[in-house]
Structure formats: C-alpha cells, structure tokens
Design an enzyme around this catalytic site. Structure first.
Site, PDB file in Angstrom:
ATOM      1  N   ASP A   1      -2.988   0.260   2.451  1.00 27.37           N
ATOM      2  CA  ASP A   1      -4.709   0.920   3.241  1.00 27.37           C
ATOM      3  C   ASP A   1      -4.746   2.358   2.995  1.00 27.37           C
ATOM      4  OD1 ASP A   1      -5.356  -1.389   4.098  1.00 27.37           O
ATOM      5  OD2 ASP A   1      -3.578  -1.426   4.972  1.00 27.37           O
TER       6      ASP A   1
ATOM      7  N   ASP B   1       1.342   2.250  -1.475  1.00 27.49           N
ATOM      8  CA  ASP B   1       0.981   2.115  -0.085  1.00 27.49           C
ATOM      9  C   ASP B   1      -0.174   1.468  -0.295  1.00 27.49           C
ATOM     10  OD1 ASP B   1       0.061   1.702   2.597  1.00 27.49           O
ATOM     11  OD2 ASP B   1      -0.871   3.937   1.828  1.00 27.49           O
TER      12      ASP B   1
ATOM     13  N   THR C   1       3.261  -1.744   1.678  1.00 28.80           N
ATOM     14  CA  THR C   1       3.128  -1.839   2.638  1.00 28.80           C
ATOM     15  C   THR C   1       2.802  -2.309   3.867  1.00 28.80           C
ATOM     16  OG1 THR C   1       0.573  -1.548   3.841  1.00 28.80           O
ATOM     17  CG2 THR C   1       1.446  -3.492   2.086  1.00 28.80           C
TER      18      THR C   1
ATOM     19  N   HIS D   1      -4.687 -11.300  16.425  1.00 35.52           N
ATOM     20  CA  HIS D   1      -4.486 -10.848  14.591  1.00 35.52           C
ATOM     21  C   HIS D   1      -5.286 -12.029  13.509  1.00 35.52           C
ATOM     22  CE1 HIS D   1      -2.291  -8.897  11.887  1.00 35.52           C
ATOM     23  NE2 HIS D   1      -2.830  -8.085  12.530  1.00 35.52           N
TER      24      HIS D   1
HETATM   25  C1  XBP Z   1      -1.971   0.350   7.158  1.00 39.64           C
HETATM   26  C2  XBP Z   1      -1.606  -0.721   8.401  1.00 39.64           C
HETATM   27  C3  XBP Z   1      -2.389  -1.643   8.785  1.00 39.64           C
HETATM   28  C4  XBP Z   1      -3.357  -1.813   8.750  1.00 39.64           C
HETATM   29  C5  XBP Z   1      -3.978  -3.407   9.373  1.00 39.64           C
HETATM   30  O1  XBP Z   1      -0.642   0.615   6.189  1.00 39.64           O
HETATM   31  O2  XBP Z   1      -1.202   0.450   9.632  1.00 39.64           O
HETATM   32  O3  XBP Z   1      -2.234  -2.089  10.018  1.00 39.64           O
HETATM   33  O4  XBP Z   1      -4.724  -0.866   8.887  1.00 39.64           O
HETATM   34  O5  XBP Z   1      -3.651  -4.077   8.972  1.00 39.64           O
HETATM   35  P1  XBP Z   1      -0.696   0.947   4.876  1.00 39.64           P
HETATM   36  P2  XBP Z   1      -2.520  -5.472   9.950  1.00 39.64           P
HETATM   37  O6  XBP Z   1      -1.504   2.194   4.742  1.00 39.64           O
HETATM   38  O7  XBP Z   1       0.869   0.965   4.898  1.00 39.64           O
HETATM   39  O8  XBP Z   1      -0.415   0.124   3.998  1.00 39.64           O
HETATM   40  O9  XBP Z   1      -3.790  -6.289  10.899  1.00 39.64           O
HETATM   41  O10 XBP Z   1      -2.686  -6.756   8.935  1.00 39.64           O
HETATM   42  O11 XBP Z   1      -1.614  -4.991  10.260  1.00 39.64           O
HETATM   43 MG    MG Z   2      -2.023   3.660   3.862  1.00 36.72          MG
END
Ligand code: XBP
Ligand code: MG
Length: 270
Positions: A18, A16, A129, A89
């Site tokens: 973020d 993953d 992700t 966005h």
């Molecule tokens: C993280 C998310 C993303 C980010 C923002 O997901 O949910 O939406 O918060 O990115 P993960 P975007 O932990 O699965 O990586 O604005 O590009 O969606």
């Molecule tokens: Mg995450």
C-alpha cells in the site's frame, strides 16, 4: 554494462504494497472502509484528511480500534462495536477486493517495469505488507495478471505475524522464508512506519513517497524519490544521490544497495 554480480551481492527485492506498489489508501482502502460502515449502518465516514491521521496505525482492524479510542467521544461509540470489528473488517476487505477487480487502482509508475527487469535478471521477489493477504492477491491479479502471484517467493501479509509495522516482524518473516540475510536484499517502502519496520530488520530501503507520506521522516533511506519513474516520466529526487539516473532500474537499485551496505552516505531527512 553493469550486471548484478559486478555491482553488488543483491539477491532479492522486497516490496511493501500500500502506497508503494500502488496508491491504494485514499481511493481504495478508505472508500472500502466507508462502504463497510454504510453496509453496517454505522454513521462513520472517514474523510481524506481524517484517514491521513488514521494511517498512523497500520492494519485495518487496528485502525478502526484506534478511531474508536482516539477520535470518538465515549457517548458516540456504537454499542458492541469492538466485538464487531473483525466482521466489519471482512466486509471492508470484500468491498476493497471488488473495487480492485474493476481495475480502478493501477500500479504506480515504474513498478511493473522494475519487477519485469528484476525477474529477467534472476533477482528474487517478495512482498512484506500489513494488509490482508486477499488484498495483495487481488491487486497483483488485476494489475500484473493471475500468474504474477507465482513470481514472488513469499507474500508476507497481514496477521501472519502478531506485530504489524513499524515492528520488523513482517520483514524478518520474509527474510526467514527466503533463507536470505538482510544484506542480500533491499526493501521498497513509502512510509515512516514502513522504513522503521524494514530498518528494524536491518534492510536497506528505497523510498517512493505519496501524498500521505511526503512529510514523514525517512532518515536512513538509501534514497527518497517521488516515484520510481519511467524513461519518459522522470522521478524527482527528494533526498539522496540518483547517480544521474532519471528512473529507477535494477542498475540503480544495485548501486544504491552496494553504496548503502558499504557504508557510503545516503539520504538524511529530518
Ligand atoms: C498498509 C496498511 C493496511 C491498509 C489496509 O500497510 O496499513 O492496514 O491500510 O489494509 P502496508 P487492511 O503499506 O505495509 O502495505 O485493512 O487489510 O489492514
Ligand atoms: Mg505502505
């Protein structure tokens, strides 16, 4: 000394982004959302606390819609805002990638070391992700260098699948692209939506929590740690058995994977 083959059939690590590779949410994505709202003259400002609640929904576009639906009085909804969300966005993504290009958001402890070790051992690497693909490219480029994009067999990101986490689709997609079975891989996640997604794709999962996710339910995880850790910066085990280790390396990942696929006890968090 343990080698990969002696300890398990593990062939690939799926990360993953973020919250797992990097603590991007509070001081990265949240800040970029607020910059986009300011640019567009929308009077919204997401506090650290509100943003924690908004993280219940994955995907930036989906998160903005959720905010409009659940956090605003109908009278306060700016006219035509739902149609503007894709454009808003895009602006948010521009602000976020600019922020990453300053080097302001580092990788979490142990991430670079584990990835380097996995490469040396011939383990395959992938990303699964919810975030926008440009964001992954920017994070990898500005932390591990531009070449690092090539280290990953597949970067599964954003709208490439219609249903975002907690749906399993993004992990299913990554497995399919790699041509591997779920039992040959292990996932690295930081959140409840993340482990729901990886578990839904039948993957075993190692959790490293962060401030936004420490209260989440990680039932079924191989182990729950506060971080991957470094030799001089040990992790804390929140749930599970680290077999005496103090940082996450490929030997421990392989042991946890083997234990999990052979059905031995793992973390149970309520
Ligand atoms: C993280 C998310 C993303 C980010 C923002 O997901 O949910 O939406 O918060 O990115 P993960 P975007 O932990 O699965 O990586 O604005 O590009 O969606
Ligand atoms: Mg995450």
């Amino acid at each position: 000394m343990n080698t990969q083959n002696e300890t398990s059939t593990l062939k690939a690590l799926i990360f993953d982004v973020d919250g797992t590779l990097s603590d991007t949410e509070r001081d990265g994505h949240r800040v970029a959302f607020n910059q986009a709202f300011e640019e567009y003259g929308i009077g919204w400002n997401w506090s650290v606390e509100i943003y924690g609640e908004l993280l219940a929904v994955t995907g930036g576009k989906e998160r903005m819609k959720y905010y409009v639906d659940k956090f605003l009085d109908q009278d306060d909804v700016p006219e035509g805002i739902m149609q503007k969300i894709p454009e808003l966005h895009q602006a948010k993504t521009r602000h976020y990638t600019e922020l990453l290009s300053t080097g302001a958001i580092p990788l979490r402890p142990g991430v670079e070391r584990l990835i380097e070790e996995a490469k040396q051992r011939g383990l395959r690497l992938a990303i699964a992700t919810t975030t926008t693909p440009e964001n992954v490219t920017a994070l990898l480029t500005h932390t591990l260098g531009a070449d690092s994009i090539e280290w990953f067999d597949v970067i599964a990101a954003g709208d490439i699948v219609p249903a975002k986490k907690p749906a399993p689709d993004i992990y299913d997609y990554a497995l399919q692209e790699m041509g591997l079975g779920a039992e040959e891989c292990i996932a690295f996640e930081d959140s409840e939506n993340g482990i729901k997604s990886s578990s839904g794709a039948n993957l075993q999962t190692i959790i490293t929590i962060n401030d936004y996710t420490r209260g989440h339910d990680f039932t079924g995880a191989c182990i729950v740690l506060d971080q991957m850790g470094e030799p001089e910066q040990p992790f804390s085990v929140i749930n599970g058995d680290a077999e005496g280790a103090s940082f996450l390396d490929c030997d421990l990942v392989s042991k946890l994977h083997k234990k999990a696929i052979t059905g031995q006890p793992r973390a149970e968090l309520a």
